[in-house]
Design a protein around this motif. Sequence first.
Motif, PDB file in Angstrom:
ATOM      1  N   SER A  70       0.831  -1.210   0.000  1.00 18.01           N
ATOM      2  CA  SER A  70       0.000   0.000   0.000  1.00 18.01           C
ATOM      3  C   SER A  70       0.862   1.255   0.000  1.00 18.01           C
ATOM      4  O   SER A  70       0.482   2.261  -0.603  1.00 18.01           O
ATOM      5  CB  SER A  70      -0.962  -0.004   1.185  1.00 18.01           C
ATOM      6  OG  SER A  70      -0.261  -0.002   2.403  1.00 18.01           O
ATOM      7  N   ASP A  73       1.895   1.827  -3.623  1.00 21.77           N
ATOM      8  CA  ASP A  73       0.761   2.339  -4.393  1.00 21.77           C
ATOM      9  C   ASP A  73       0.473   3.799  -4.037  1.00 21.77           C
ATOM     10  O   ASP A  73       0.231   4.626  -4.923  1.00 21.77           O
ATOM     11  CB  ASP A  73      -0.491   1.486  -4.151  1.00 21.77           C
ATOM     12  CG  ASP A  73      -0.355   0.081  -4.696  1.00 21.77           C
ATOM     13  OD1 ASP A  73       0.537  -0.164  -5.535  1.00 21.77           O
ATOM     14  OD2 ASP A  73      -1.140  -0.798  -4.265  1.00 21.77           O
ATOM     15  N   ASP A  76       3.279   6.090  -5.487  1.00 23.25           N
ATOM     16  CA  ASP A  76       3.124   6.274  -6.922  1.00 23.25           C
ATOM     17  C   ASP A  76       1.946   7.187  -7.232  1.00 23.25           C
ATOM     18  O   ASP A  76       2.033   8.056  -8.099  1.00 23.25           O
ATOM     19  CB  ASP A  76       2.951   4.920  -7.619  1.00 23.25           C
ATOM     20  CG  ASP A  76       4.234   4.106  -7.666  1.00 23.25           C
ATOM     21  OD1 ASP A  76       5.326   4.682  -7.438  1.00 23.25           O
ATOM     22  OD2 ASP A  76       4.161   2.904  -7.926  1.00 23.25           O
ATOM     23  N   SER A  77       0.838   6.984  -6.523  1.00 23.86           N
ATOM     24  CA  SER A  77      -0.351   7.813  -6.746  1.00 23.86           C
ATOM     25  C   SER A  77      -0.101   9.282  -6.399  1.00 23.86           C
ATOM     26  O   SER A  77      -0.598  10.176  -7.080  1.00 23.86           O
ATOM     27  CB  SER A  77      -1.518   7.291  -5.905  1.00 23.86           C
ATOM     28  OG  SER A  77      -1.946   6.051  -6.374  1.00 23.86           O
ATOM     29  N   GLN A  82       1.935   5.328 -12.362  1.00 23.44           N
ATOM     30  CA  GLN A  82       1.133   4.098 -12.356  1.00 23.44           C
ATOM     31  C   GLN A  82       2.006   2.907 -12.182  1.00 23.44           C
ATOM     32  O   GLN A  82       3.052   2.789 -12.629  1.00 23.44           O
ATOM     33  CB  GLN A  82       0.338   3.986 -13.647  1.00 23.44           C
ATOM     34  CG  GLN A  82      -0.679   5.073 -13.801  1.00 23.44           C
ATOM     35  CD  GLN A  82      -1.742   5.094 -12.704  1.00 23.44           C
ATOM     36  OE1 GLN A  82      -2.006   4.111 -12.045  1.00 23.44           O
ATOM     37  NE2 GLN A  82      -2.328   6.242 -12.489  1.00 23.44           N
TER      38      GLN A  82
END
Length: 82
Positions: A70, A73, A76-77, A82
């Motif tokens: 997490s 993710d 990156d977000s 992506q």
Amino acid sequence: NRMPSLCNPLNNAAWMKDCYAGSILNVDGGPVPTDCENVQDQTWKDKCYYKAALATANSSMCGFITPGTSDKDSCDSAFGQQ
């Protein structure tokens, strides 16, 4: 304390968790980015890189976070990757 590696020698898991949380999650300016590599616990190392990336606006630190987590993710977000 912005250097989470100073938590490594604590011989009590609860103290170590509290120390990591304080030096990674609850510190103005985020953790010292160059200290993240010295964090022994992988989960906290990932959090260190994520918080350091946000604090310094340096998306390259996302590359040091374990893929599929997490924190990876979220990192990156945060930078539109992506």
